[in-house]
Design a protein around this motif. Structure first.
Motif, PDB file in Angstrom:
ATOM      1  N   ALA A  75      -4.874   0.899 -32.681  1.00  0.00           N
ATOM      2  CA  ALA A  75      -5.719  -0.375 -32.156  1.00  0.00           C
ATOM      3  C   ALA A  75      -6.039  -1.149 -33.250  1.00  0.00           C
ATOM      4  O   ALA A  75      -5.889  -2.324 -33.527  1.00  0.00           O
ATOM      5  N   TYR A  76      -6.368  -0.562 -34.429  1.00  0.00           N
ATOM      6  CA  TYR A  76      -6.581  -1.351 -35.840  1.00  0.00           C
ATOM      7  C   TYR A  76      -5.428  -2.058 -36.173  1.00  0.00           C
ATOM      8  O   TYR A  76      -5.441  -3.022 -36.537  1.00  0.00           O
ATOM      9  N   ASP A  77      -4.228  -1.466 -36.176  1.00  0.00           N
ATOM     10  CA  ASP A  77      -2.997  -2.059 -36.510  1.00  0.00           C
ATOM     11  C   ASP A  77      -2.471  -3.250 -35.616  1.00  0.00           C
ATOM     12  O   ASP A  77      -1.914  -4.232 -36.010  1.00  0.00           O
ATOM     13  N   ARG A  78      -3.104  -3.095 -34.216  1.00  0.00           N
ATOM     14  CA  ARG A  78      -2.627  -4.242 -33.360  1.00  0.00           C
ATOM     15  C   ARG A  78      -3.686  -5.132 -33.234  1.00  0.00           C
ATOM     16  O   ARG A  78      -3.744  -6.132 -32.408  1.00  0.00           O
ATOM     17  N   ALA A  79      -4.748  -5.230 -34.249  1.00  0.00           N
ATOM     18  CA  ALA A  79      -5.801  -6.218 -34.133  1.00  0.00           C
ATOM     19  C   ALA A  79      -5.453  -7.538 -33.791  1.00  0.00           C
ATOM     20  O   ALA A  79      -5.909  -8.278 -33.303  1.00  0.00           O
ATOM     21  N   HIS A  80      -4.482  -8.030 -34.694  1.00  0.00           N
ATOM     22  CA  HIS A  80      -4.106  -9.315 -34.786  1.00  0.00           C
ATOM     23  C   HIS A  80      -3.593  -9.595 -33.099  1.00  0.00           C
ATOM     24  O   HIS A  80      -3.667 -10.748 -32.802  1.00  0.00           O
ATOM     25  N   GLN A  81      -2.672  -8.643 -32.494  1.00  0.00           N
ATOM     26  CA  GLN A  81      -2.347  -8.895 -31.330  1.00  0.00           C
ATOM     27  C   GLN A  81      -3.359  -8.920 -30.231  1.00  0.00           C
ATOM     28  O   GLN A  81      -3.447  -9.849 -29.338  1.00  0.00           O
ATOM     29  N   THR A  82      -4.454  -8.072 -30.387  1.00  0.00           N
ATOM     30  CA  THR A  82      -5.460  -8.138 -29.731  1.00  0.00           C
ATOM     31  C   THR A  82      -6.408  -9.453 -29.789  1.00  0.00           C
ATOM     32  O   THR A  82      -6.617  -9.952 -28.616  1.00  0.00           O
ATOM     33  N   PHE A  83      -6.352  -9.981 -30.686  1.00  0.00           N
ATOM     34  CA  PHE A  83      -6.993 -11.401 -30.967  1.00  0.00           C
ATOM     35  C   PHE A  83      -6.396 -12.560 -30.333  1.00  0.00           C
ATOM     36  O   PHE A  83      -6.824 -13.297 -29.792  1.00  0.00           O
ATOM     37  N   LEU A  84      -4.820 -12.390 -30.568  1.00  0.00           N
ATOM     38  CA  LEU A  84      -4.064 -13.683 -29.942  1.00  0.00           C
ATOM     39  C   LEU A  84      -4.137 -13.314 -28.472  1.00  0.00           C
ATOM     40  O   LEU A  84      -3.945 -14.309 -27.782  1.00  0.00           O
ATOM     41  N   ALA A  85      -4.148 -12.186 -27.925  1.00  0.00           N
ATOM     42  CA  ALA A  85      -4.324 -12.069 -26.476  1.00  0.00           C
ATOM     43  C   ALA A  85      -5.708 -12.511 -25.960  1.00  0.00           C
ATOM     44  O   ALA A  85      -5.837 -13.140 -24.734  1.00  0.00           O
ATOM     45  N   LEU A  86      -6.563 -12.529 -26.897  1.00  0.00           N
ATOM     46  CA  LEU A  86      -7.939 -12.838 -26.491  1.00  0.00           C
ATOM     47  C   LEU A  86      -7.837 -14.322 -26.311  1.00  0.00           C
ATOM     48  O   LEU A  86      -8.338 -15.089 -25.502  1.00  0.00           O
ATOM     49  N   LEU A  87      -7.031 -15.160 -27.254  1.00  0.00           N
ATOM     50  CA  LEU A  87      -6.924 -16.562 -27.157  1.00  0.00           C
ATOM     51  C   LEU A  87      -6.325 -16.751 -26.130  1.00  0.00           C
ATOM     52  O   LEU A  87      -6.745 -18.094 -25.513  1.00  0.00           O
ATOM     53  N   GLU A  88      -5.177 -16.190 -25.712  1.00  0.00           N
ATOM     54  CA  GLU A  88      -4.353 -16.583 -24.545  1.00  0.00           C
ATOM     55  C   GLU A  88      -5.250 -16.562 -23.413  1.00  0.00           C
ATOM     56  O   GLU A  88      -5.129 -17.341 -22.304  1.00  0.00           O
ATOM     57  N   ALA A  89      -6.094 -15.777 -23.250  1.00  0.00           N
ATOM     58  CA  ALA A  89      -6.968 -15.636 -21.923  1.00  0.00           C
ATOM     59  C   ALA A  89      -7.815 -16.863 -21.817  1.00  0.00           C
ATOM     60  O   ALA A  89      -8.316 -16.995 -20.923  1.00  0.00           O
ATOM     61  N   GLN A  90      -8.202 -17.343 -23.033  1.00  0.00           N
ATOM     62  CA  GLN A  90      -8.899 -18.799 -23.144  1.00  0.00           C
ATOM     63  C   GLN A  90      -7.934 -19.887 -23.050  1.00  0.00           C
ATOM     64  O   GLN A  90      -8.494 -20.970 -23.688  1.00  0.00           O
ATOM     65  N   GLN A  91      -6.619 -19.675 -22.717  1.00  0.00           N
ATOM     66  CA  GLN A  91      -5.762 -20.805 -22.369  1.00  0.00           C
ATOM     67  C   GLN A  91      -5.503 -21.324 -24.131  1.00  0.00           C
ATOM     68  O   GLN A  91      -4.986 -22.321 -23.980  1.00  0.00           O
ATOM     69  N   VAL A  92      -5.432 -20.528 -24.920  1.00  0.00           N
ATOM     70  CA  VAL A  92      -4.799 -20.859 -26.325  1.00  0.00           C
ATOM     71  C   VAL A  92      -3.507 -20.310 -26.351  1.00  0.00           C
ATOM     72  O   VAL A  92      -3.662 -18.979 -26.672  1.00  0.00           O
ATOM     73  N   GLN A  93      -2.455 -20.729 -26.638  1.00  0.00           N
ATOM     74  CA  GLN A  93      -1.202 -20.161 -26.737  1.00  0.00           C
ATOM     75  C   GLN A  93      -0.978 -20.123 -28.299  1.00  0.00           C
ATOM     76  O   GLN A  93      -1.243 -21.009 -29.054  1.00  0.00           O
ATOM     77  N   PRO A  94      -0.053 -19.226 -28.708  1.00  0.00           N
ATOM     78  CA  PRO A  94       0.374 -18.998 -30.160  1.00  0.00           C
ATOM     79  C   PRO A  94       0.927 -20.258 -30.680  1.00  0.00           C
ATOM     80  O   PRO A  94       0.756 -20.591 -31.955  1.00  0.00           O
ATOM     81  N   ALA A  95       1.659 -21.021 -29.734  1.00  0.00           N
ATOM     82  CA  ALA A  95       2.354 -22.305 -30.127  1.00  0.00           C
ATOM     83  C   ALA A  95       1.262 -23.373 -30.345  1.00  0.00           C
ATOM     84  O   ALA A  95       1.629 -24.357 -31.198  1.00  0.00           O
ATOM     85  N   ASP A  96       0.100 -23.206 -30.110  1.00  0.00           N
ATOM     86  CA  ASP A  96      -1.165 -24.366 -30.188  1.00  0.00           C
ATOM     87  C   ASP A  96      -1.318 -24.174 -31.852  1.00  0.00           C
ATOM     88  O   ASP A  96      -2.135 -25.177 -32.020  1.00  0.00           O
ATOM     89  N   ILE A  97      -1.335 -22.990 -32.466  1.00  0.00           N
ATOM     90  CA  ILE A  97      -1.611 -22.873 -33.848  1.00  0.00           C
ATOM     91  C   ILE A  97      -0.912 -23.279 -34.635  1.00  0.00           C
ATOM     92  O   ILE A  97       0.299 -23.060 -34.855  1.00  0.00           O
ATOM     93  N   ASP A  98      -1.255 -24.476 -35.494  1.00  0.00           N
ATOM     94  CA  ASP A  98      -0.311 -25.037 -36.383  1.00  0.00           C
ATOM     95  C   ASP A  98      -0.368 -24.592 -37.832  1.00  0.00           C
ATOM     96  O   ASP A  98       0.252 -24.768 -38.625  1.00  0.00           O
ATOM     97  N   THR A  99      -1.734 -23.909 -38.265  1.00  0.00           N
ATOM     98  CA  THR A  99      -2.149 -23.620 -39.569  1.00  0.00           C
ATOM     99  C   THR A  99      -2.733 -22.527 -39.466  1.00  0.00           C
ATOM    100  O   THR A  99      -3.680 -22.014 -38.635  1.00  0.00           O
ATOM    101  N   VAL A 100      -2.269 -21.570 -40.396  1.00  0.00           N
ATOM    102  CA  VAL A 100      -3.198 -20.067 -40.611  1.00  0.00           C
ATOM    103  C   VAL A 100      -3.735 -20.081 -42.102  1.00  0.00           C
ATOM    104  O   VAL A 100      -2.850 -20.319 -42.979  1.00  0.00           O
ATOM    105  N   LEU A 101      -4.749 -19.888 -41.984  1.00  0.00           N
ATOM    106  CA  LEU A 101      -5.858 -19.741 -43.466  1.00  0.00           C
ATOM    107  C   LEU A 101      -6.023 -18.249 -43.558  1.00  0.00           C
ATOM    108  O   LEU A 101      -6.621 -17.547 -42.975  1.00  0.00           O
TER     109      LEU A 101
END
Length: 375
Positions: free
Chosen positions: A42-68
């Motif tokens: 689960a720890y290794d997949r944490a980034h996937q879990t967070f991106l899934a959380l965003l998708e559940a809130q109508q934020v798609q990966p394509a909406d992210i233009d910058t990563v800090l």
């Protein structure tokens, strides 16, 4: 939209920031994953879990233009905030053998996020840039200059974003930031930093995040001769010794656990090794507070930040009580009442010559401040 990634030695923190009415970015969603609290998978997949959380809130990966991404890595190259390029990756790989606990995890996370967010621009937010103001006579080790320059061996310091946030919080508590401030950032890792007029003057960590305080699994300051003796006696390679000092030492090596809460319980049940480990931890923090006071010529404010500082009334009192003799006095009633709340607070007694604060840092805000000031 901006994805913020803060990958530590034992935790992963993510946030999504978006523009608000005034045009500034603010954090909209955040999540925190601890390696000690979830399975390895689960720890290794944490980034996937967070991106899934965003998708559940109508934020798609394509909406992210910058990563800090917060970058914890040794070397002058990493003392600047910069776009993560192919050249940057090469330098990061080279730094991995020097500070494996952080750099390896960051490298892996960058690869994973770039695969999932190919359209985004990636920016490395330096965790050492804050310490670029440390004077040369403090930053240099007493080794031949030519070797220090060729191999990039000097004090870089770490926890820069955390310290920046702590200073901002301290400013709000005190109305204005005093000239002489000491920041004790205590978590799984730990550091003590002397700050004059808002700039780093000295810090306990060195070329790598291994130096200075006794930490959860990191040894902190140790006689180099003792390291050489251990290597010879145990027949250890440099790689094995690096792992030994980073992952088998500190509180874990002294007390049998890397968790201060566990050690406090063990001590209450009469375990002498746990008591010794906690005493050593508190002593080391005081030792570096004393050094910072000598460097600054005193202290107007001591700020405590990080999970140990925020959560443990026991450790705050253990560290600070012996300093009453030099005028640094903790209000024990306030300290006992302030148990893991989210409020920043002054805990110094009315008769204390130095103010004592506990603050809850926000590294996301610090990262966004850096990015917006450099954009």
């Amino acid at each position: 939209m901006i994805l913020l990634a803060n990958i530590g030695s034992a935790s992963k923190k993510y946030a999504l920031a978006d523009k608000v009415n005034g045009g500034a970015f603010q954090v909209r969603v955040a999540a925190h994953y601890e390696v000690s609290e979830i399975s390895v998978e689960a720890y290794d997949r944490a980034h996937q879990t967070f991106l899934a959380l965003l998708e559940a809130q109508q934020v798609q990966p394509a909406d992210i233009d910058t990563v800090l991404m917060r970058i914890v890595a040794p070397g002058r190259y990493f003392q600047e905030h910069q776009v993560i390029s192919d050249e940057y990756f090469v330098h990061l790989v080279e730094a991995e053998h020097t500070a494996p606990l952080h750099v390896h995890a960051q490298h892996e996370e960058l690869v994973r996020l770039q695969e999932m967010l190919p359209q985004a621009a990636f920016v490395g937010i330096s965790d050492t840039a804050f310490h670029a103001t440390i004077p040369e006579y403090i930053a240099r080790y007493a080794i031949p200059r030519s070797d220090a320059d060729v191999y990039d061996i000097r004090k870089f310091g770490y926890h820069g974003l955390a310290i920046s946030s702590a200073l901002s919080r301290g400013t709000l508590l005190c109305d204005a930031l005093p000239s002489r401030v000491i920041v004790c950032h205590l978590g799984g890792g730990g550091s003590v930093t002397a700050v004059r007029d808002g700039e780093s003057l000295d810090t306990s960590m060195g070329t790598t995040p291994l130096d200075g305080l006794l930490m959860a699994t990191r040894v902190g300051a140790i006689d180099p001769g003792a390291v050489l003796t251990l290597m010879e006696a145990k027949g250890m390679t440099p790689v094995q010794m690096r792992s030994y000092l980073n992952t088998e030492s500190g509180l874990k090596g002294l007390g049998g656990s890397d968790d201060i809460r566990t050690l406090i319980t063990l001590e209450e049940n009469g375990n002498l090794e746990a008591k010794e480990a906690l005493d050593a931890y508190a002593h080391r923090v005081r030792h570096y507070i004393g050094g910072a006071m000598a460097t600054l010529g005193g202290a107007d404010l001591i700020i405590f930040s990080g999970t140990v500082s925020e959560r443990s009334t026991v450790m705050r009192e253990r560290i600070l009580s012996p300093l009453a003799g030099i005028g640094i006095k903790l209000d024990t009633n306030k300290n006992t009442a302030h148990a893991d709340t989210q409020n920043d607070i002054l805990l110094s007694a009315a008769t204390s010559t130095t103010k004592i604060a506990v603050v809850h840092i926000n590294e996301y805000e610090a990262m966004l401040d850096v990015w917006q000031s450099h954009a």
